[in-house]
Design a protein around this motif. Structure first.
Motif, mmCIF file in Angstrom:
data_model
loop_
_atom_site.group_PDB
_atom_site.id
_atom_site.type_symbol
_atom_site.label_atom_id
_atom_site.label_comp_id
_atom_site.label_asym_id
_atom_site.label_seq_id
_atom_site.Cartn_x
_atom_site.Cartn_y
_atom_site.Cartn_z
ATOM 1 N N VAL A 16 53.191 6.867 -18.701
ATOM 2 C CA VAL A 16 54.495 6.232 -18.489
ATOM 3 C C VAL A 16 55.600 7.140 -19.015
ATOM 4 N N THR A 17 55.401 7.689 -20.197
ATOM 5 C CA THR A 17 56.405 8.579 -20.783
ATOM 6 C C THR A 17 56.626 9.802 -19.893
ATOM 7 N N ARG A 18 55.554 10.388 -19.393
ATOM 8 C CA ARG A 18 55.688 11.562 -18.525
ATOM 9 C C ARG A 18 56.454 11.231 -17.246
ATOM 10 N N GLU A 19 56.182 10.060 -16.669
ATOM 11 C CA GLU A 19 56.875 9.701 -15.431
ATOM 12 C C GLU A 19 58.353 9.417 -15.687
ATOM 13 N N LEU A 20 58.689 8.854 -16.825
ATOM 14 C CA LEU A 20 60.099 8.626 -17.149
ATOM 15 C C LEU A 20 60.831 9.949 -17.346
ATOM 16 N N ILE A 21 60.172 10.895 -17.992
ATOM 17 C CA ILE A 21 60.775 12.226 -18.164
ATOM 18 C C ILE A 21 60.948 12.895 -16.808
ATOM 19 N N THR A 22 59.914 12.829 -15.958
ATOM 20 C CA THR A 22 59.980 13.429 -14.622
ATOM 21 C C THR A 22 61.094 12.804 -13.792
ATOM 22 N N ALA A 23 61.321 11.500 -13.972
ATOM 23 C CA ALA A 23 62.365 10.800 -13.212
ATOM 24 C C ALA A 23 63.770 11.142 -13.698
ATOM 25 N N GLY A 24 63.884 11.900 -14.782
ATOM 26 C CA GLY A 24 65.186 12.359 -15.238
ATOM 27 C C GLY A 24 65.794 11.575 -16.382
ATOM 28 N N PHE A 25 65.065 10.628 -16.936
ATOM 29 C CA PHE A 25 65.599 9.870 -18.068
ATOM 30 C C PHE A 25 65.481 10.686 -19.354
ATOM 31 N N ALA A 26 66.465 10.534 -20.206
ATOM 32 C CA ALA A 26 66.378 11.110 -21.542
ATOM 33 C C ALA A 26 65.497 10.187 -22.378
ATOM 34 N N VAL A 27 64.419 10.726 -22.905
ATOM 35 C CA VAL A 27 63.422 9.915 -23.600
ATOM 36 C C VAL A 27 63.457 10.189 -25.102
ATOM 37 N N ARG A 28 63.522 9.123 -25.859
ATOM 38 C CA ARG A 28 63.367 9.206 -27.304
ATOM 39 C C ARG A 28 62.114 8.436 -27.688
ATOM 40 N N ILE A 29 61.190 9.119 -28.310
ATOM 41 C CA ILE A 29 59.933 8.504 -28.720
ATOM 42 C C ILE A 29 60.030 8.083 -30.183
ATOM 43 N N ILE A 30 59.702 6.832 -30.429
ATOM 44 C CA ILE A 30 59.621 6.327 -31.799
ATOM 45 C C ILE A 30 58.146 6.309 -32.183
ATOM 46 N N ALA A 31 57.793 7.052 -33.223
ATOM 47 C CA ALA A 31 56.384 7.209 -33.569
ATOM 48 C C ALA A 31 56.203 7.260 -35.076
ATOM 49 N N ARG A 32 55.030 6.839 -35.507
ATOM 50 C CA ARG A 32 54.677 6.999 -36.915
ATOM 51 C C ARG A 32 54.249 8.434 -37.188
ATOM 52 N N ASN A 33 53.534 9.025 -36.242
ATOM 53 C CA ASN A 33 53.109 10.417 -36.356
ATOM 54 C C ASN A 33 54.030 11.274 -35.495
ATOM 55 N N VAL A 34 55.108 11.732 -36.085
ATOM 56 C CA VAL A 34 56.115 12.482 -35.337
ATOM 57 C C VAL A 34 55.539 13.785 -34.798
ATOM 58 N N ALA A 35 54.747 14.482 -35.603
ATOM 59 C CA ALA A 35 54.192 15.774 -35.188
ATOM 60 C C ALA A 35 53.299 15.630 -33.961
ATOM 61 N N GLU A 36 52.463 14.613 -33.937
ATOM 62 C CA GLU A 36 51.579 14.401 -32.793
ATOM 63 C C GLU A 36 52.375 14.074 -31.538
ATOM 64 N N ALA A 37 53.382 13.217 -31.658
ATOM 65 C CA ALA A 37 54.211 12.870 -30.498
ATOM 66 C C ALA A 37 54.957 14.094 -29.980
ATOM 67 N N LYS A 38 55.443 14.926 -30.886
ATOM 68 C CA LYS A 38 56.171 16.131 -30.481
ATOM 69 C C LYS A 38 55.238 17.122 -29.802
#
Length: 288
Positions: A16-38
């Protein structure tokens, strides 16, 4: 538009995150493990946030009008535990109002409708119904998605090494959906979303297939490893219910999946959000 995502690193959150990025939305991920999400999403903005730490949420949500939630009850959770889909959701909704979030997008379930059928009562489904009620009562705009079975579960929760486990046998035919196709539909729903417009969509794949046939087709087309289907009667798993939370979860979800008489309801979804194209065979052939 910037959209915040909670649950971006999970099995269903990633596509879902990849498709939102591909669609041109600016995505901010809220995560407990910031390094893994990055690591998974190097182009996305990643900030710390934890549903069990409500003070971390308003800052993480600030400046975003929409939040997508991919929450779930883990197989090892107990009824007395903290649940992201109820306790965490309450924290999120309170923080969203403080931060100025206008819309909540939430992945729910179609099979949770089995609750109350034939005396079936499961605390996990009570939480899922509660989550929908909390969102609808929040006063925020919402986009709610009620999916059928995800094809990915056959390669994750049902997989034990070279085996794909099928619990029980049923002629019920769910409309299996690939998470990537679902992600495209989420992106389209966000493109169509307007202030004050509430969205609810049943998410179903291109064809109905029973659990056993789905597993057989998956292993026949999967190219990354040699797999085979293992059928297990539910009675065998019931022996472990008293000793294993995971076994108890497996019995209940299998009973619901085998019992819910799913019918095709996605005509409006396909009209609005596009028809999913991946069959079980094409999904398995391209799975990594």
């Amino acid at each position: 538009m910037t959209i915040t995502i909670i649950g971006a690193t999970g099995m269903l959150g990633q596509p879902v995150t990849r498709e939102l990025i591909t669609a041109g939305f600016a995505v901010r991920i809220i995560a407990r493990n910031v390094a893994e999400a990055k690591r998974l999403f190097p182009t996305a903005d990643v900030v710390f946030g934890d549903l069990q730490q409500p003070d971390s949420l308003p800052v993480a949500l600030a400046g975003c009008e929409t939040t997508y939630l991919n929450l779930s009850v883990k197989q090892t959770e107990k009824p007395s535990d903290f649940h992201t889909e109820s306790d965490g959701l309450r924290h999120l909704l309170e923080a969203a109002k403080v931060a100025g979030v206008k819309r909540i997008m939430y992945l729910s379930s179609i099979v949770m409708r089995y609750q109350g059928t034939n005396g079936f009562d499961w605390w996990v489904f009570r939480i899922k119904h509660e989550a929908v009620a909390l969102i609808k009562a929040s006063g925020l705009d919402y986009s709610l998605f009620y999916p059928s079975n995800f094809m990915e579960t056959m390669l994750t929760t049902q997989r034990m090494g070279p085996l794909v486990l099928v619990l029980g046998r049923s002629e019920v035919k769910p409309w299996f959906i690939a998470a990537r196709d679902y992600g495209k539909q989420v992106a389209r729903a966000l493109q169509l979303a307007q202030p004050g417009k509430l969205q609810e969509y049943v998410i179903q794949g291109p064809e109905p297939v029973n659990q056993l046939e789905a597993a057989r087709r998956l292993v026949a087309s999967y190219t990354e490893a040699k797999l085979r289907v293992l059928e297990m009667p539910l009675a065998l798993l019931r022996f472990g219910q008293l000793f294993s939370q995971q076994a108890d979860y497996g019995v209940h979800i299998a009973e619901a999946l085998n019992g819910y008489p799913e019918q095709f309801e996605a005509e409006r979804t396909w009209t609005d959000l596009g028809k999913p194209m991946r069959t079980i065979d094409s999904f398995a052939a391209g799975a990594r």
